[in-house]
Design an enzyme around this catalytic site. Structure first.
Site, PDB file in Angstrom:
ATOM      1  N   ASN A  43       0.846  -1.203   0.000  1.00  0.00           N
ATOM      2  CA  ASN A  43       0.000   0.000   0.000  1.00  0.00           C
ATOM      3  C   ASN A  43       0.878   1.249   0.000  1.00  0.00           C
ATOM      4  O   ASN A  43       1.962   1.270   0.581  1.00  0.00           O
ATOM      5  CB  ASN A  43      -1.031  -0.002   1.137  1.00  0.00           C
ATOM      6  CG  ASN A  43      -0.461  -0.241   2.514  1.00  0.00           C
ATOM      7  OD1 ASN A  43       0.571  -0.876   2.675  1.00  0.00           O
ATOM      8  ND2 ASN A  43      -1.145   0.259   3.519  1.00  0.00           N
ATOM      9  N   CYS A  54      -4.118   0.632  -2.427  1.00  0.00           N
ATOM     10  CA  CYS A  54      -3.973  -0.590  -1.633  1.00  0.00           C
ATOM     11  C   CYS A  54      -2.919  -1.512  -2.253  1.00  0.00           C
ATOM     12  O   CYS A  54      -2.640  -1.446  -3.458  1.00  0.00           O
ATOM     13  CB  CYS A  54      -5.283  -1.353  -1.588  1.00  0.00           C
ATOM     14  SG  CYS A  54      -6.560  -0.585  -0.595  1.00  0.00           S
ATOM     15  N   GLU A  56      -3.092  -4.654  -2.925  1.00  0.00           N
ATOM     16  CA  GLU A  56      -3.648  -5.551  -3.947  1.00  0.00           C
ATOM     17  C   GLU A  56      -3.687  -4.865  -5.307  1.00  0.00           C
ATOM     18  O   GLU A  56      -3.322  -5.440  -6.336  1.00  0.00           O
ATOM     19  CB  GLU A  56      -5.076  -5.965  -3.562  1.00  0.00           C
ATOM     20  CG  GLU A  56      -5.176  -6.737  -2.260  1.00  0.00           C
ATOM     21  CD  GLU A  56      -5.356  -5.855  -1.031  1.00  0.00           C
ATOM     22  OE1 GLU A  56      -4.790  -4.743  -1.005  1.00  0.00           O
ATOM     23  OE2 GLU A  56      -6.052  -6.283  -0.094  1.00  0.00           O
ATOM     24  N   CYS A  92     -10.341  -4.812   0.560  1.00  0.00           N
ATOM     25  CA  CYS A  92     -11.442  -3.833   0.557  1.00  0.00           C
ATOM     26  C   CYS A  92     -12.316  -4.029  -0.684  1.00  0.00           C
ATOM     27  O   CYS A  92     -11.937  -4.710  -1.638  1.00  0.00           O
ATOM     28  CB  CYS A  92     -10.894  -2.411   0.632  1.00  0.00           C
ATOM     29  SG  CYS A  92     -10.344  -1.745  -0.950  1.00  0.00           S
TER      30      CYS A  92
HETATM   31  N1  THU Z   1      -5.185  -1.422   2.768  1.00  0.00           N
HETATM   32  C1  THU Z   1      -4.646  -2.238   1.816  1.00  0.00           C
HETATM   33  O1  THU Z   1      -3.590  -1.932   1.241  1.00  0.00           O
HETATM   34  N2  THU Z   1      -5.300  -3.381   1.505  1.00  0.00           N
HETATM   35  C2  THU Z   1      -6.375  -3.867   2.188  1.00  0.00           C
HETATM   36  O2  THU Z   1      -6.835  -4.951   1.885  1.00  0.00           O
HETATM   37  C3  THU Z   1      -6.964  -3.079   3.273  1.00  0.00           C
HETATM   38  C4  THU Z   1      -6.426  -1.702   3.438  1.00  0.00           C
HETATM   39  C5  THU Z   1      -4.437  -0.216   3.134  1.00  0.00           C
HETATM   40  C6  THU Z   1      -5.015   1.100   2.728  1.00  0.00           C
HETATM   41  C7  THU Z   1      -4.409   2.030   3.748  1.00  0.00           C
HETATM   42  O3  THU Z   1      -3.112   2.400   3.325  1.00  0.00           O
HETATM   43  C8  THU Z   1      -4.278   1.178   4.997  1.00  0.00           C
HETATM   44  O4  THU Z   1      -4.327  -0.165   4.556  1.00  0.00           O
HETATM   45  C9  THU Z   1      -5.356   1.419   6.033  1.00  0.00           C
HETATM   46  O5  THU Z   1      -6.603   1.361   5.475  1.00  0.00           O
END
Ligand code: THU
Length: 147
Positions: A43, A54, A56, A92
């Site tokens: 992320n 994110c 993913e 998410c």
């Molecule tokens: N986040 C991800 O990278 N992937 C997920 O599946 C859930 C959330 C990140 C976004 C943000 O940088 C941090 O986690 C908190 O939400």
């Protein structure tokens, strides 16, 4: 082809690159193509918050932009930077929709669920389980092979 355990290890590696000065929540992803090549993602946050990407989606956008279109599995690991043992980090809704754009119903999502005695525990889900009744390319009359 990597095993699911190996994919989890690669996701843990990717997590170390996370840029998270705002949430301090670090996520790593490892995306395997049908040919067994792996793209890692973390992320990447932003002072303006909404441009945050994110882990993913980072992995998918890296792969797509390199010409990949056929995917087998995605491993996801996440937790706060000071957390000793990682627990479940589920993708998410926005990421699920991005996965849906490029993957079939039986695409595998591997989620780290715990870490005990130096071992990673995980669960494996099909895309259709985590995104039922989805709206995807076929609803827009895009044939899967023309992706
Ligand atoms: N986040 C991800 O990278 N992937 C997920 O599946 C859930 C959330 C990140 C976004 C943000 O940088 C941090 O986690 C908190 O939400």
């Amino acid at each position: 082809m990597k095993t699911y355990e190996e994919l989890i290890e690669l996701a843990l590696e990717a997590r170390q690159m996370a840029y998270t000065p705002y949430s301090h929540f670090k996520v790593g992803a490892a995306l395997m193509t049908k040919e067994g090549k792996v793209y890692k993602g973390c992320n990447i946050e932003n002072a303006s918050y909404t441009p945050t990407n994110c882990a993913e989606r980072t992995a998918f956008f890296k792969a797509i932009s390199e010409g990949e279109r056929e995917f087998e599995a995605l491993a996801i690991v996440g937790g706060f930077e000071d957390q000793e043992k990682l627990e479940l980090c589920s993708p998410c809704g926005v990421c699920r929709q991005v996965i849906r754009e490029f993957c079939d119903d039986d695409f595998k999502i591997i989620l780290l669920t715990g870490q005990e005695d130096g071992k990673n525990q995980y669960e494996v889900y099909d895309l259709t389980e985590i995104l039922p009744l989805s709206f995807g390319p076929t609803d827009m009359h895009i044939k899967p092979k023309s992706r």
